[in-house]
Design a protein around this motif. Structure first.
Motif, PDB file in Angstrom:
ATOM      1  N   LYS A   1       6.253  35.027  38.192  1.00 48.93           N
ATOM      2  CA  LYS A   1       6.122  33.586  38.367  1.00 48.93           C
ATOM      3  C   LYS A   1       6.437  32.869  37.061  1.00 48.93           C
ATOM      4  CE  LYS A   1       2.661  33.934  42.042  1.00 48.93           C
ATOM      5  NZ  LYS A   1       1.290  33.592  42.476  1.00 48.93           N
ATOM      6  N   ILE A   2       7.396  31.940  37.122  1.00 50.78           N
ATOM      7  CA  ILE A   2       7.773  31.145  35.952  1.00 50.78           C
ATOM      8  C   ILE A   2       7.244  29.735  36.159  1.00 50.78           C
ATOM      9  CG2 ILE A   2       9.677  30.257  34.570  1.00 50.78           C
ATOM     10  CD1 ILE A   2      11.324  32.644  35.581  1.00 50.78           C
ATOM     11  N   PRO A   3       6.383  29.246  35.269  1.00 47.28           N
ATOM     12  CA  PRO A   3       5.742  27.940  35.471  1.00 47.28           C
ATOM     13  C   PRO A   3       6.655  26.768  35.134  1.00 47.28           C
ATOM     14  CG  PRO A   3       5.056  28.874  33.377  1.00 47.28           C
ATOM     15  CD  PRO A   3       5.915  29.921  34.038  1.00 47.28           C
ATOM     16  N   ILE A   4       6.277  25.602  35.637  1.00 38.31           N
ATOM     17  CA  ILE A   4       6.941  24.355  35.266  1.00 38.31           C
ATOM     18  C   ILE A   4       5.850  23.327  34.980  1.00 38.31           C
ATOM     19  CG2 ILE A   4       7.189  23.652  37.695  1.00 38.31           C
ATOM     20  CD1 ILE A   4       9.802  22.212  36.836  1.00 38.31           C
ATOM     21  N   TYR A   5       6.062  22.547  33.909  1.00 44.52           N
ATOM     22  CA  TYR A   5       5.077  21.558  33.471  1.00 44.52           C
ATOM     23  C   TYR A   5       5.690  20.167  33.561  1.00 44.52           C
ATOM     24  CZ  TYR A   5       2.708  25.586  31.342  1.00 44.52           C
ATOM     25  OH  TYR A   5       2.091  26.798  31.117  1.00 44.52           O
ATOM     26  N   LYS A   6       4.872  19.194  33.922  1.00 43.25           N
ATOM     27  CA  LYS A   6       5.272  17.790  33.871  1.00 43.25           C
ATOM     28  C   LYS A   6       4.422  17.152  32.785  1.00 43.25           C
ATOM     29  CE  LYS A   6       4.377  15.063  37.389  1.00 43.25           C
ATOM     30  NZ  LYS A   6       4.498  14.416  38.719  1.00 43.25           N
ATOM     31  N   GLY A   7       5.083  16.764  31.690  1.00 46.83           N
ATOM     32  CA  GLY A   7       4.323  16.393  30.504  1.00 46.83           C
ATOM     33  C   GLY A   7       3.686  17.653  29.959  1.00 46.83           C
ATOM     34  N   ASN A   8       2.381  17.633  29.776  1.00 54.16           N
ATOM     35  CA  ASN A   8       1.666  18.830  29.329  1.00 54.16           C
ATOM     36  C   ASN A   8       0.858  19.472  30.448  1.00 54.16           C
ATOM     37  OD1 ASN A   8       2.467  18.767  26.575  1.00 54.16           O
ATOM     38  ND2 ASN A   8       1.027  17.087  26.212  1.00 54.16           N
ATOM     39  N   LYS A   9       1.047  19.015  31.675  1.00 55.89           N
ATOM     40  CA  LYS A   9       0.265  19.507  32.796  1.00 55.89           C
ATOM     41  C   LYS A   9       1.074  20.496  33.634  1.00 55.89           C
ATOM     42  CE  LYS A   9      -2.343  17.951  36.865  1.00 55.89           C
ATOM     43  NZ  LYS A   9      -2.724  16.785  37.687  1.00 55.89           N
TER      44      LYS A   9
ATOM     45  N   ASP B   1      10.899  11.936  34.800  1.00 55.82           N
ATOM     46  CA  ASP B   1       9.807  12.814  34.361  1.00 55.82           C
ATOM     47  C   ASP B   1      10.290  13.776  33.278  1.00 55.82           C
ATOM     48  OD1 ASP B   1       7.978  11.713  36.058  1.00 55.82           O
ATOM     49  OD2 ASP B   1       8.085  13.304  37.573  1.00 55.82           O
ATOM     50  N   LEU B   2       9.481  13.931  32.241  1.00 55.47           N
ATOM     51  CA  LEU B   2       9.757  14.931  31.217  1.00 55.47           C
ATOM     52  C   LEU B   2       9.126  16.245  31.664  1.00 55.47           C
ATOM     53  CD1 LEU B   2      10.787  15.715  28.366  1.00 55.47           C
ATOM     54  CD2 LEU B   2       8.538  15.043  27.492  1.00 55.47           C
ATOM     55  N   VAL B   3       9.939  17.275  31.793  1.00 56.47           N
ATOM     56  CA  VAL B   3       9.428  18.557  32.280  1.00 56.47           C
ATOM     57  C   VAL B   3       9.738  19.676  31.288  1.00 56.47           C
ATOM     58  CG1 VAL B   3       9.579  17.926  34.710  1.00 56.47           C
ATOM     59  CG2 VAL B   3      11.535  19.035  33.603  1.00 56.47           C
ATOM     60  N   ARG B   4       8.936  20.713  31.399  1.00 51.85           N
ATOM     61  CA  ARG B   4       9.139  21.933  30.589  1.00 51.85           C
ATOM     62  C   ARG B   4       9.094  23.123  31.533  1.00 51.85           C
ATOM     63  NH1 ARG B   4       5.056  25.009  27.851  1.00 51.85           N
ATOM     64  NH2 ARG B   4       3.626  23.248  28.076  1.00 51.85           N
ATOM     65  N   VAL B   5      10.096  23.981  31.439  1.00 61.80           N
ATOM     66  CA  VAL B   5      10.197  25.158  32.290  1.00 61.80           C
ATOM     67  C   VAL B   5      10.033  26.411  31.433  1.00 61.80           C
ATOM     68  CG1 VAL B   5      11.717  26.502  33.793  1.00 61.80           C
ATOM     69  CG2 VAL B   5      11.738  24.004  33.907  1.00 61.80           C
ATOM     70  N   GLY B   6       9.180  27.317  31.887  1.00 59.50           N
ATOM     71  CA  GLY B   6       9.019  28.574  31.174  1.00 59.50           C
ATOM     72  C   GLY B   6       7.701  28.661  30.429  1.00 59.50           C
TER      73      GLY B   6
END
Length: 300
Positions: free
Chosen positions: A83-91, A129-134
């Motif tokens: 499972k690879i997570p994705i974040y929106k902001g820091n959440k 939206d600012l997102v972070r993947v991984g």
């Protein structure tokens, strides 16, 4: 890769015990169950770890855990998908995982876009939206960007990529082991340490007493001591006693996490018997990521 019968037996037993306990497995446990000499298991584990078939967990509660390649080498299926997570902001977004990452454009000088395929509800995301993947499992790739489009039918997020970070999936020992590790006895003086640091162009020295690691002295410690006119005092009076170690087979990503969590700039590298075998600094990792250490790695 062609594994020996002994190696297959060890891996099968490792998986069996790991499933039962859900924590790192001691080599002695495997040896007992297989009625084999613990030394034999330890030697085989070194070889299996070099092949990427097991990972080592250091410390009193440490041991060995299987990797995804362990299951594949035995023709087995993993119980759970990675499972690879994705974040929106820091959440972190719950019940949403990334299944595929495709870079759409990499030839544009001022932009780079990526298609992010997800398992979950794309409607939880909006344009802008600012997102972070991984991070991804093996190469620890992290992608940051702004969402510029959304395909709810095919579960795709289109991202304008702001940055991509990848931490090489290699052991800390690959860049941190030292053939001639510079150490210092705790009875030496601050002046002795300053001279040793200067002569060898290094920024820190492990301090030992009767062969046991007791602390670390850095350039910062030396500078502060000299300002306070302590150049003739024993080095163990100014050394940093909070020592952070890392096993030589742990990954660079693990070292970065530990440095960030503990707010430290260097780690002492130890082997399985807790013997000091090297040092790793933030600068070493930065040089690796920038590519300046790459030529050295090709010689390993």
């Amino acid at each position: 890769m062609e594994l020996t019968i002994v190696q297959k037996e060890i891996l099968q037993e490792l998986i069996l015990i790991y499933k039962q306990k859900n924590k790192a497995v001691k080599g002695t446990e495997i040896a007992k169950n297989l009625s084999r000499n613990p030394g034999t298991i330890r030697n085989q584990m070194q070889a299996l770890r070099a092949l990427g078939l097991v990972d080592g967990v250091p410390g009193p509660k440490g041991g060995y855990i299987p990797t995804s390649d362990t299951y594949r080498s035995l023709g087995l299926e993993l119980d759970e998908k990675i499972k690879i997570p994705i974040y929106k902001g820091n959440k972190k977004i719950k019940n949403v995982n990334v299944t595929q990452i495709i870079f759409d454009t990499v030839t544009q000088e001022k932009s780079c876009s990526s298609k992010i395929y997800i398992n979950g509800d794309t409607k939880q995301f909006s344009e802008g939206d600012l997102v972070r993947v991984g991070p991804t499992l093996h190469n620890k790739i992290v992608i940051m960007g702004n969402i510029v489009g959304r395909d709810d039918i095919n579960h795709i997020l289109l991202i304008d990529v702001l940055g991509v970070i990848s931490v090489p999936n290699i052991d800390v020992g690959s860049i941190g082991l030292k053939e001639n590790l510079i150490i210092m006895d705790s009875g030496k003086t601050v002046r002795d340490a300053a001279k040793l640091l200067s002569e060898n162009s290094i920024s820190g020295i492990p301090i030992l007493h009767d062969g046991e690691l007791k602390g670390i002295v850095s350039l910062h410690d030396i500078a502060k001591a000299l300002v306070e006119n302590k150049e003739n005092e024993r080095i163990d009076t100014i050394m940093t006693k909070d020592i952070w170690t890392i096993n030589q087979y742990e990954k660079i990503y693990d070292a970065l996490v530990k440095m960030e969590t503990e707010n430290i700039g260097r780690l002492v590298i130890v082997d399985d018997d807790e013997n000091i075998v090297g040092m790793l600094t933030r600068t070493d990792i930065l040089n690796l990521i920038e590519g300046t250490i790459y030529p050295k790695l090709t010689e390993l």
